[in-house]
Design a protein around this motif. Sequence first.
Motif, short mmCIF file in Angstrom:
data_model
loop_
_atom_site.label_atom_id
_atom_site.label_comp_id
_atom_site.label_asym_id
_atom_site.label_seq_id
_atom_site.Cartn_x
_atom_site.Cartn_y
_atom_site.Cartn_z
N GLU A 1 29.95 48.22 31.35
CA GLU A 1 28.68 48.01 32.72
C GLU A 1 29.11 46.16 32.42
OE1 GLU A 1 25.21 49.87 32.40
OE2 GLU A 1 26.74 50.92 30.58
N VAL A 2 29.35 45.41 33.23
CA VAL A 2 29.44 44.04 33.93
C VAL A 2 27.89 43.99 35.14
CG1 VAL A 2 30.52 41.84 34.02
CG2 VAL A 2 31.88 43.33 33.01
N ASP A 3 26.41 43.26 34.52
CA ASP A 3 25.66 43.47 35.82
C ASP A 3 25.42 41.70 35.88
OD1 ASP A 3 24.32 44.35 37.23
OD2 ASP A 3 22.82 44.31 35.93
N ASP A 4 26.33 41.55 37.36
CA ASP A 4 25.22 40.32 37.82
C ASP A 4 25.74 38.79 36.70
OD1 ASP A 4 24.33 38.45 39.21
OD2 ASP A 4 22.39 39.04 38.67
N LEU A 5 26.65 38.92 35.98
CA LEU A 5 27.83 37.99 35.07
C LEU A 5 27.49 37.02 35.42
CD1 LEU A 5 29.24 37.73 32.64
CD2 LEU A 5 31.08 38.17 33.45
N GLU A 6 27.47 36.00 34.94
CA GLU A 6 27.82 34.60 34.99
C GLU A 6 27.91 33.62 34.19
OE1 GLU A 6 24.64 32.25 37.89
OE2 GLU A 6 25.57 30.39 36.65
N VAL A 7 29.36 32.82 34.52
CA VAL A 7 29.88 32.18 33.40
C VAL A 7 30.52 30.41 33.75
CG1 VAL A 7 32.00 31.92 31.71
CG2 VAL A 7 31.00 33.75 32.21
N ALA A 8 29.91 30.05 33.17
CA ALA A 8 30.09 27.76 33.70
C ALA A 8 30.64 27.05 32.40
CB ALA A 8 28.57 27.73 34.17
N TYR A 9 31.84 26.54 32.84
CA TYR A 9 32.11 25.40 31.99
C TYR A 9 31.20 23.43 32.10
CZ TYR A 9 36.04 28.35 32.11
OH TYR A 9 37.35 29.76 31.57
N ARG A 10 31.28 23.20 31.13
CA ARG A 10 31.51 21.89 31.27
C ARG A 10 32.16 21.26 31.22
NH1 ARG A 10 26.06 20.17 32.93
NH2 ARG A 10 25.20 18.50 31.40
N ILE A 11 32.05 20.15 32.59
CA ILE A 11 33.55 19.66 32.91
C ILE A 11 33.40 18.12 32.70
CG2 ILE A 11 34.91 19.61 34.46
CD1 ILE A 11 35.30 21.91 33.50
N GLY A 12 33.84 17.56 32.53
CA GLY A 12 33.45 16.18 32.19
C GLY A 12 32.28 15.51 31.08
N ARG A 13 31.93 13.77 30.80
CA ARG A 13 31.19 13.73 29.75
C ARG A 13 30.24 13.36 30.18
NH1 ARG A 13 35.14 12.15 24.79
NH2 ARG A 13 36.00 14.41 24.30
N GLY A 14 28.97 12.86 29.38
CA GLY A 14 27.72 11.48 29.21
C GLY A 14 27.20 12.34 31.01
N ARG A 15 27.42 11.09 32.08
CA ARG A 15 26.18 11.52 33.18
C ARG A 15 27.33 11.87 33.93
NH1 ARG A 15 24.08 5.24 34.30
NH2 ARG A 15 21.89 5.51 32.42
N ARG A 16 28.70 12.16 33.99
CA ARG A 16 29.47 12.66 35.00
C ARG A 16 29.62 14.22 34.51
NH1 ARG A 16 34.57 8.60 36.31
NH2 ARG A 16 33.23 7.33 38.11
N ALA A 17 28.44 14.34 33.47
CA ALA A 17 28.98 15.99 32.71
C ALA A 17 28.72 17.02 34.32
CB ALA A 17 28.66 16.37 31.73
N GLN A 18 29.29 17.81 34.65
CA GLN A 18 29.65 18.97 35.50
C GLN A 18 29.30 20.23 35.08
OE1 GLN A 18 31.20 16.69 39.02
NE2 GLN A 18 30.20 18.48 40.24
N ASP A 19 28.68 21.30 35.70
CA ASP A 19 29.11 22.69 35.80
C ASP A 19 29.67 23.47 36.11
OD1 ASP A 19 27.15 22.62 33.36
OD2 ASP A 19 25.81 23.33 34.06
N LEU A 20 31.21 23.86 36.17
CA LEU A 20 32.14 23.80 37.03
C LEU A 20 31.03 25.84 36.53
CD1 LEU A 20 35.31 24.37 37.52
CD2 LEU A 20 34.77 26.74 37.10
N ILE A 21 31.06 25.98 37.34
CA ILE A 21 30.85 28.15 37.79
C ILE A 21 31.53 28.70 38.21
CG2 ILE A 21 29.33 30.08 38.60
CD1 ILE A 21 27.30 27.60 38.15
N ALA A 22 32.93 29.58 36.97
CA ALA A 22 33.94 30.07 37.59
C ALA A 22 33.95 31.39 37.71
CB ALA A 22 34.30 29.42 35.57
#
Length: 349
Positions: A19-40
């Motif tokens: 059972e997979v329920d409401d799954l969320e996986v994110a990657y951290r893209i970039g470094r320092g202040r430019r880092a962003q979360d990519l919600i895959a």
Amino acid sequence: MNDQAAVPAGTSGKTPLLEVDDLEVAYRIGRGRRAQDLIAVSGVSFHIDHGETFAVVGESGSGKSTTARAITRTLPVRAGNIRLGGRELTELSGRELRRIRSDVQMVFQDPYSSLNPSMLIRDSIAEPLRVHTDLDSHARDAAAHDLIQAVGLLPEHLNRYPYEFSGGQRQRIAIARAIATSPSLVICDEALSALDVSTQNQIIRLLEEIRQTKSVAYLFIAHDLAVVRHIADRVGVMYLGRMMESGPTERVYNAPAHPYTEALLSAVPVPHPRRQRARRRMLLPGDVPNPLEPPSGCVFRTRCPRAMDICAEEVPMPFPAVGGGEVACHLHTSGPELGGESVRVLSTA
Ligand code: SF4
């Protein structure tokens, strides 16, 4: 993550295997202040019953392989629950996680890269048994002997190296390795994509035979809808990290409820010349949006021929689809009730 959440019944009415329920996986893209979360992957839910084949289809970047890697816990899960046999996987670590991993095995697109080129096939097949069981070398050898025959190869092949085999044979070896620990779930991640049609059919027959003799369930990940039709009991369709639609294979193929599913299916050739000529191809405008800046509301709205005002404002939640399964589309929750009826074709090709 809540381990106490109610366990929903699967398609069969019994507790599902996975059972997979409401799954969320994110990657951290970039470094320092430019880092962003990519919600895959976001808000993805589905289940797989014991011995069932569930296929997840979608274009590249839809999040299907990320979902698979989250299930094997080779990617961190940001939110949601993953239960195998009722056991919450997101909270496991160390030895418990290793034990669970022997119960969930993977077969990849390129069997050559998943087999050590300097290792005899005998050792490659026996490797999971060395890692996950207490079997001695004689018992592992005997198991490898049985496994190579179970996938339609010969015992003498055990003493060869991966480069001595064709792509289809190497995929058979990868399957032997995947079923060595008698897993309850095998994830096939684009496992047929690199093979020609005739070899694909042979591997499909082999997987079906294994399913029946070993009661294994499959999570089948593919971009090609034509392939999964003949192997899957149920299908899920993903787009930009979200599950657009899921349901029994025949219902999804014969009466797609989501405009994206219909667009994908319109590109699948029909093995009947007259029906193929009469068929209209549904072309989607534009490209898949940047996952770092997904559209508001429905992530498909920038390409959807049926988009309405509400589609930009509210994320459509899964809603029961006529004929079985679920669809995440405002046409079925807020707009005109289509009841699984085909949506209007945008353009033809
Ligand atoms: Fe199209 Fe709206 Fe349905 Fe999304 S919710 S698929 S934009 S109609």
